[in-house]
Every structure is written in structure tokens, then in C-alpha cells.
Write an enzyme that holds these catalytic residues in place. Structure first.
Site, PDB file in Angstrom:
ATOM      1  N   GLY A  21      52.977  48.257  38.015  1.00 20.15           N
ATOM      2  CA  GLY A  21      52.175  49.084  37.113  1.00 20.15           C
ATOM      3  C   GLY A  21      52.370  48.733  35.651  1.00 20.15           C
ATOM      4  O   GLY A  21      52.323  49.602  34.769  1.00 20.15           O
ATOM      5  N   LEU A  22      52.547  47.439  35.359  1.00 18.00           N
ATOM      6  CA  LEU A  22      52.882  47.001  34.002  1.00 18.00           C
ATOM      7  C   LEU A  22      51.670  46.707  33.132  1.00 18.00           C
ATOM      8  O   LEU A  22      51.818  46.425  31.948  1.00 18.00           O
ATOM      9  CB  LEU A  22      53.757  45.737  34.072  1.00 18.00           C
ATOM     10  CG  LEU A  22      55.113  45.887  34.775  1.00 18.00           C
ATOM     11  CD1 LEU A  22      55.782  44.524  34.927  1.00 18.00           C
ATOM     12  CD2 LEU A  22      56.025  46.830  33.998  1.00 18.00           C
ATOM     13  N   SER A  23      50.456  46.763  33.716  1.00 16.98           N
ATOM     14  CA  SER A  23      49.278  46.247  33.014  1.00 16.98           C
ATOM     15  C   SER A  23      48.328  47.374  32.622  1.00 16.98           C
ATOM     16  O   SER A  23      47.480  47.800  33.407  1.00 16.98           O
ATOM     17  CB  SER A  23      48.565  45.230  33.918  1.00 16.98           C
ATOM     18  OG  SER A  23      47.624  44.492  33.200  1.00 16.98           O
ATOM     19  N   ASN A  26      44.347  47.910  33.567  1.00 18.36           N
ATOM     20  CA  ASN A  26      44.065  47.409  34.903  1.00 18.36           C
ATOM     21  C   ASN A  26      44.228  48.583  35.863  1.00 18.36           C
ATOM     22  O   ASN A  26      45.348  48.996  36.181  1.00 18.36           O
ATOM     23  CB  ASN A  26      45.039  46.271  35.240  1.00 18.36           C
ATOM     24  CG  ASN A  26      44.804  45.659  36.611  1.00 18.36           C
ATOM     25  OD1 ASN A  26      44.358  46.330  37.525  1.00 18.36           O
ATOM     26  ND2 ASN A  26      45.126  44.381  36.734  1.00 18.36           N
ATOM     27  N   LEU A  27      43.099  49.147  36.309  1.00 21.09           N
ATOM     28  CA  LEU A  27      43.152  50.403  37.058  1.00 21.09           C
ATOM     29  C   LEU A  27      43.876  50.262  38.393  1.00 21.09           C
ATOM     30  O   LEU A  27      44.635  51.151  38.791  1.00 21.09           O
ATOM     31  CB  LEU A  27      41.727  50.924  37.286  1.00 21.09           C
ATOM     32  CG  LEU A  27      40.930  51.245  36.012  1.00 21.09           C
ATOM     33  CD1 LEU A  27      39.568  51.821  36.368  1.00 21.09           C
ATOM     34  CD2 LEU A  27      41.698  52.200  35.107  1.00 21.09           C
ATOM     35  N   SER A  29      46.249  48.171  39.151  1.00 26.68           N
ATOM     36  CA  SER A  29      47.682  48.060  38.863  1.00 26.68           C
ATOM     37  C   SER A  29      48.285  49.431  38.583  1.00 26.68           C
ATOM     38  O   SER A  29      49.355  49.777  39.098  1.00 26.68           O
ATOM     39  CB  SER A  29      47.891  47.127  37.668  1.00 26.68           C
ATOM     40  OG  SER A  29      49.240  47.115  37.263  1.00 26.68           O
ATOM     41  N   GLU A 175      43.756  35.227  26.876  1.00 28.89           N
ATOM     42  CA  GLU A 175      43.982  35.485  28.298  1.00 28.89           C
ATOM     43  C   GLU A 175      43.420  34.382  29.195  1.00 28.89           C
ATOM     44  O   GLU A 175      43.252  34.556  30.392  1.00 28.89           O
ATOM     45  CB  GLU A 175      43.363  36.833  28.679  1.00 28.89           C
ATOM     46  CG  GLU A 175      43.940  38.011  27.908  1.00 28.89           C
ATOM     47  CD  GLU A 175      45.264  38.520  28.456  1.00 28.89           C
ATOM     48  OE1 GLU A 175      45.431  38.548  29.684  1.00 28.89           O
ATOM     49  OE2 GLU A 175      46.122  38.913  27.638  1.00 28.89           O
ATOM     50  N   ARG A 211      42.071  42.296  25.158  1.00 29.00           N
ATOM     51  CA  ARG A 211      43.080  41.245  25.327  1.00 29.00           C
ATOM     52  C   ARG A 211      42.681  39.880  24.796  1.00 29.00           C
ATOM     53  O   ARG A 211      43.492  38.951  24.858  1.00 29.00           O
ATOM     54  CB  ARG A 211      43.438  41.126  26.815  1.00 29.00           C
ATOM     55  CG  ARG A 211      43.924  42.433  27.429  1.00 29.00           C
ATOM     56  CD  ARG A 211      44.514  42.173  28.783  1.00 29.00           C
ATOM     57  NE  ARG A 211      44.793  43.394  29.511  1.00 29.00           N
ATOM     58  CZ  ARG A 211      45.457  43.441  30.658  1.00 29.00           C
ATOM     59  NH1 ARG A 211      45.892  42.327  31.194  1.00 29.00           N
ATOM     60  NH2 ARG A 211      45.657  44.582  31.265  1.00 29.00           N
ATOM     61  N   HIS A 247      39.434  42.015  31.793  1.00 29.04           N
ATOM     62  CA  HIS A 247      39.003  40.649  31.522  1.00 29.04           C
ATOM     63  C   HIS A 247      37.513  40.556  31.806  1.00 29.04           C
ATOM     64  O   HIS A 247      36.976  41.290  32.662  1.00 29.04           O
ATOM     65  CB  HIS A 247      39.731  39.636  32.418  1.00 29.04           C
ATOM     66  CG  HIS A 247      41.193  39.515  32.137  1.00 29.04           C
ATOM     67  ND1 HIS A 247      42.136  39.460  33.136  1.00 29.04           N
ATOM     68  CD2 HIS A 247      41.876  39.441  30.973  1.00 29.04           C
ATOM     69  CE1 HIS A 247      43.337  39.350  32.604  1.00 29.04           C
ATOM     70  NE2 HIS A 247      43.206  39.346  31.289  1.00 29.04           N
ATOM     71  N   ASP A 249      36.018  38.383  33.518  1.00 26.59           N
ATOM     72  CA  ASP A 249      35.702  37.973  34.892  1.00 26.59           C
ATOM     73  C   ASP A 249      35.718  39.139  35.878  1.00 26.59           C
ATOM     74  O   ASP A 249      35.473  38.935  37.079  1.00 26.59           O
ATOM     75  CB  ASP A 249      36.612  36.832  35.355  1.00 26.59           C
ATOM     76  CG  ASP A 249      38.082  37.212  35.504  1.00 26.59           C
ATOM     77  OD1 ASP A 249      38.438  38.380  35.268  1.00 26.59           O
ATOM     78  OD2 ASP A 249      38.886  36.323  35.841  1.00 26.59           O
ATOM     79  N   CYS A 368      40.601  35.796  40.151  1.00 23.01           N
ATOM     80  CA  CYS A 368      41.857  35.869  39.386  1.00 23.01           C
ATOM     81  C   CYS A 368      42.875  34.848  39.886  1.00 23.01           C
ATOM     82  O   CYS A 368      43.705  34.371  39.123  1.00 23.01           O
ATOM     83  CB  CYS A 368      42.468  37.266  39.495  1.00 23.01           C
ATOM     84  SG  CYS A 368      41.802  38.464  38.329  1.00 23.01           S
TER      85      CYS A 368
END
Length: 442
Positions: A21-23, A26-27, A29, A175, A211, A247, A249, A368
Site C-alpha cells: 500500500g505504498l503508492s 493507485n487505488l 494498491s 515515470e 507523477r 499513469h 497508460d 505495466c
């Protein structure tokens, strides 16, 4: 003269794959933070995706996982003593830093670098610049090792130029290929390189982190020697970022002359399409496949990762193929759109669904996991072939995964120094395997 190849270099998912959960932004994550992960299953899923593309007739390579835990990071963060001492102290004093040191996020190779094929560059070399990934602490640790890996794989300085990452400052937030699209008539022809950014260098933005800066994109284009008239800078929509498109993408993907994109991907879509079409004049006619928000709401596009799919030209097929995650098939709006799209006479003729659920639960789909590199026949010969895959090598890597990866992993496991030793032994075995792959070629 043979047709150049678009080679997919996938990140081999590492033995510390976990839901840290570091990001922020990013849902997936965030939503799955703290759950038990399945590293062995994740790596086997990734390798099977690689096999799918290899068996379809495409060239397939891999990027090895970076060594984790990152003990250099822990030392720089003030921990001292032996490896065992530092791990135990970090577990007691700063478990979030220990999670950072164990992150396996280099698996998402679309963030490894930005790549410009030799057809686009003024010196005729293929250029690669590792992303500094400076927005997120855990990802900012990757680029020194990524740089060394890319130098190992693309070592021929007569054909390849591997640059160091941009300065680690928010003005240069980069990124990699996740915010970069290349469009062309065919892979070997001169193309248009599209850089998508979230903010200007010194701009403050509210909401989820942006980012990619325009400045970072501009400096990479300059380092790669791209022609200004064939280079386009487009602003990602704030709406998409705040919906979880951390991102570009996640909401847009392109291949050959086709841009497959959500209606809300860009801040000014009309200007974006016009700019790409103008840059491509004399090279190709732009084909935009736009997905209306009324048919596929933005939240469905992000949840299903419809656009975080690989858009590829398969040998023997006239239309492009979308390599999409199974979640796209399981989400009604995206499944229905794909069914209608492939029945039309548009440029995307088929959707092939792949299971990468372990990666998806951490916020990374098929796109990714790969870095696209266009190589001429001569450049392909110059690549370190230990990192180009065939069935035998994929089987060997899967055997290595089964021998050295745990079936399950949780954050609590990081506190045990035995895990680090176990992983170190696994990396030694992987290096021997890669050396064996190289010996087979020679």
C-alpha cells in the site's frame, strides 16, 4: 531487409511481491494494502503472459527483479550493524521503511525507462533513459539498479545509448514509458513520440499526486535527440488522475497508427488528437479509437484496466490484438465494449484475456509489466541474448520461481532476517541461470 521487431521486455516479478500500500493514487494498491500476497503465483502468472506472446510469434525478453531488501537504503536511513541487526531495528522502529526496502515494484517494467527507437533519433541509436520515479519513495530506489540492468542488456554503445535518470527532484518527476506513446505506420518507420504529463515543473496540484512533469518529458526528448516536429506533449486530465489514473497508460494505449483511449484521458482531447495528427503528417494517418464515458465510465475503465492492456500486432493478423486482464472480461461495461469493438471493422480485431491477478491487485495490468523496445535485426543481434526468452528459458525461470519463492507473504514476514537470506540465495541462483542462458547463446 527484415522488418524491425517490437520486443516486450517484461519485469520478472520478484520474490518480495507484497501488498504494501505504498503508492498514493493507485487505488488497487491502497485497497489491498496489508493483505497476504502470493509471490510464487504472481511470478508464474507473469511468465505465462510472456509465454503467450512468445508462442504467438513475438519477441519476448525479461528484466530481472532487483535485489531486495535494499540494504543500502536502510543504511542511508540510519540503521547500522549487520544485515540482521538493521532488519530487526527497522521492524521495531520504522516498519514502513522496512516495507519500502522490500518493495518489488520494479516488476512494472513500463516504469523502468522511456525508449526511443533508432528510427526516431537523430544519431540513429536506440535511446533508453531509466525513470527516476521520484514521486514515491519506494520507487525512487529503483533507477540505479535499472540503469545497470539496461547497460547489461543493451551494452553495444555503437547501437544503444543508455542514459542516467533525470535529477531526483519534483521538477523532474518521471515515470517512464507509462506516460509515453509511440505512433507510426510500422515499427521500423519514423514515428511520433507522445509524452503525457500531469503538471508543469513548479506547479502545485491538489488531489492525487501528478507523477510526470512536462519538463521531465522535454529533457528526455532532448537527450534522445528527437525531432521537435515529431514530438508531442499532452496534458493528462485532472479528472482521470483523481479517479485513479496515476499513469496515462491506465486510460490510454497506442500501437502503430492507433490510439486507443478513454474520452476523459486528456485535458483537451481535441487539441491532443490534432497535435498528434499534425506531427504525423506524411508518416501515417492517425486512427483514434475513443471509448465514451457513457459506455465505459471512467471508474470501470480504471477498475478493469481496459487500457492497461498490451496493444500488439500479431504475426499473420491484419488487425491489432488487445492483451487485456481477465478483470476487463469480468467487468460488464468493458466486456460489452470489447465485444462490440471487435465485431466492427476498426483497427482492433481481437481481445485476448490473460490472468495477472496478483499484479492487478497491486495496481498493475499487462501493460505495466512490460517495456516495449523496437529493435532492428542488427540491434536484436546486439542485445544480450541471455535476456531474450524461449520456451526452454521460460520453463527454467518457472522452475527457479517454484524453488525459491514463498507461496504466501505478509508484511510481518519482513521482520525475520531469514527471509532476506533466503532471497539472497535465490538471487544467486538466478544469476547463475542467467549466466547459463548467456553461455547457451555463445
Amino acid at each position: 531487409m527484415s522488418e524491425p521487431y517490437e520486443v516486450n521486455f517484461d519485469g520478472l516479478i520478484g520474490p518480495t511481491h507484497n501488498y504494501g500500500g505504498l503508492s498514493d493514487g493507485n487505488l488497487a494498491s491502497s485497497n489491498n494494502a496489508g493483505e497476504v500476497s502470493r509471490p510464487q503465483e504472481a511470478a508464474l502468472q507473469g511468465l505465462e503472459k510472456m509465454r503467450t506472446l512468445y508462442k504467438a510469434g513475438l519477441k519476448q525478453g525479461f528484466l530481472p527483479p532487483l535485489m531486495r531488501p535494499n540494504m543500502t537504503f536502510l543504511k542511508r536511513a540510519g540503521f547500522t550493524g549487520s544485515q540482521e541487526d538493521m532488519i530487526k531495528a527497522a521492524a521495531n522502529e520504522a516498519p514502513s521503511l522496512l516495507k519500502t526496502a522490500y518493495s518489488a515494484s520494479s516488476m512494472w517494467a513500463a516504469n523502468a525507462a522511456t525508449v526511443s527507437p533508432s528510427a526516431d533519433t537523430q544519431d540513429g541509436k536506440l535511446h533508453l533513459t531509466p525513470a527516476n520515479l521520484s514521486t514515491m519513495l519506494h520507487r525512487s530506489l529503483e533507477h540505479p539498479d535499472t540503469f545497470r540492468n539496461l547497460q547489461t542488456i543493451f551494452a553495444d554503445m555503437g547501437q544503444f545509448a543508455v542514459h542516467e535518470a533525470l535529477p531526483e527532484h519534483s521538477n523532474f518527476s518521471d515515470e517512464g514509458a507509462a506516460n509515453h506513446v509511440r505512433l507510426c505506420a510500422d515499427h521500423g518507420a519514423e514515428g511520433v513520440e507522445v509524452f503525457v504529463y500531469g503538471r508543469e515543473a513548479s506547479e502545485d496540484t491538489a488531489g492525487f499526486p501528478t507523477r510526470q512533469t512536462r519538463l521531465a518529458s522535454e529533457r528526455i526528448a532532448a537527450m534522445h535527440g528527437l525531432k521537435p516536429e515529431r514530438t508531442v506533449y499532452i496534458r493528462q486530465s485532472r479528472q482521470a488522475i483523481d479517479a485513479g489514473a496515476f499513469h496515462n497508460d491506465v486510460v490510454s494505449v497506442g500501437s502503430l497508427n492507433t490510439l486507443f483511449t478513454h474520452e476523459l484521458a486528456f485535458e483537451d482531447k481535441a487539441a491532443a488528437y490534432d497535435a498528434i495528427a499534425k506531427a504525423g503528417e506524411g508518416l501515417f494517418d492517425l486512427n483514434v479509437v475513443e471509448v465514451p464515458d457513457a459506455e465505459v465510465p471512467l471508474k470501470d475503465a480504471i477498475k478493469s484496466y481496459l487500457f492497461n492492456s498490451q496493444l500488439v500486432k500479431m504475426p499473420g493478423e491484419d488487425r491489432l490484438v488487445l492483451i487485456a486482464p481477465t478483470e476487463t472480461e469480468e467487468t460488464e461495461s468493458t466486456r460489452l465494449f470489447c465485444e462490440a469493438m471487435t465485431k466492427s471493422n476498426g483497427p482492433i480485431g481481437r481481445v485476448h484475456y490473460v490472468d495477472v491477478r496478483q499484479s492487478m491487485r497491486n495496481g498493475g495490468g499487462p501493460a505495466c509489466l512490460r517495456l516495449r523496445v523496437v529493435l532492428t535485426e542488427e540491434q536484436l543481434r546486439g542485445v544480450n541474448h541471455a535476456f531474450l526468452l524461449d520456451d526452454q528459458k521460460i520453463n527454467a525461470l518457472q522452475d527457479w520461481v517454484r524453488a525459491h519463492y514463498r507461496e504466501t507473504l505478509s508484511a510481518a514476514d519482513f521482520a525475520d532476517p531469514a527471509l532476506a537470506l533466503e532471497i539472497s540465495n535465490g538471487h544467486l541462483a538466478l544469476q547463475k541461470l542467467i549466466n547459463d542462458f548467456g553461455a547457451q547463446v555463445n
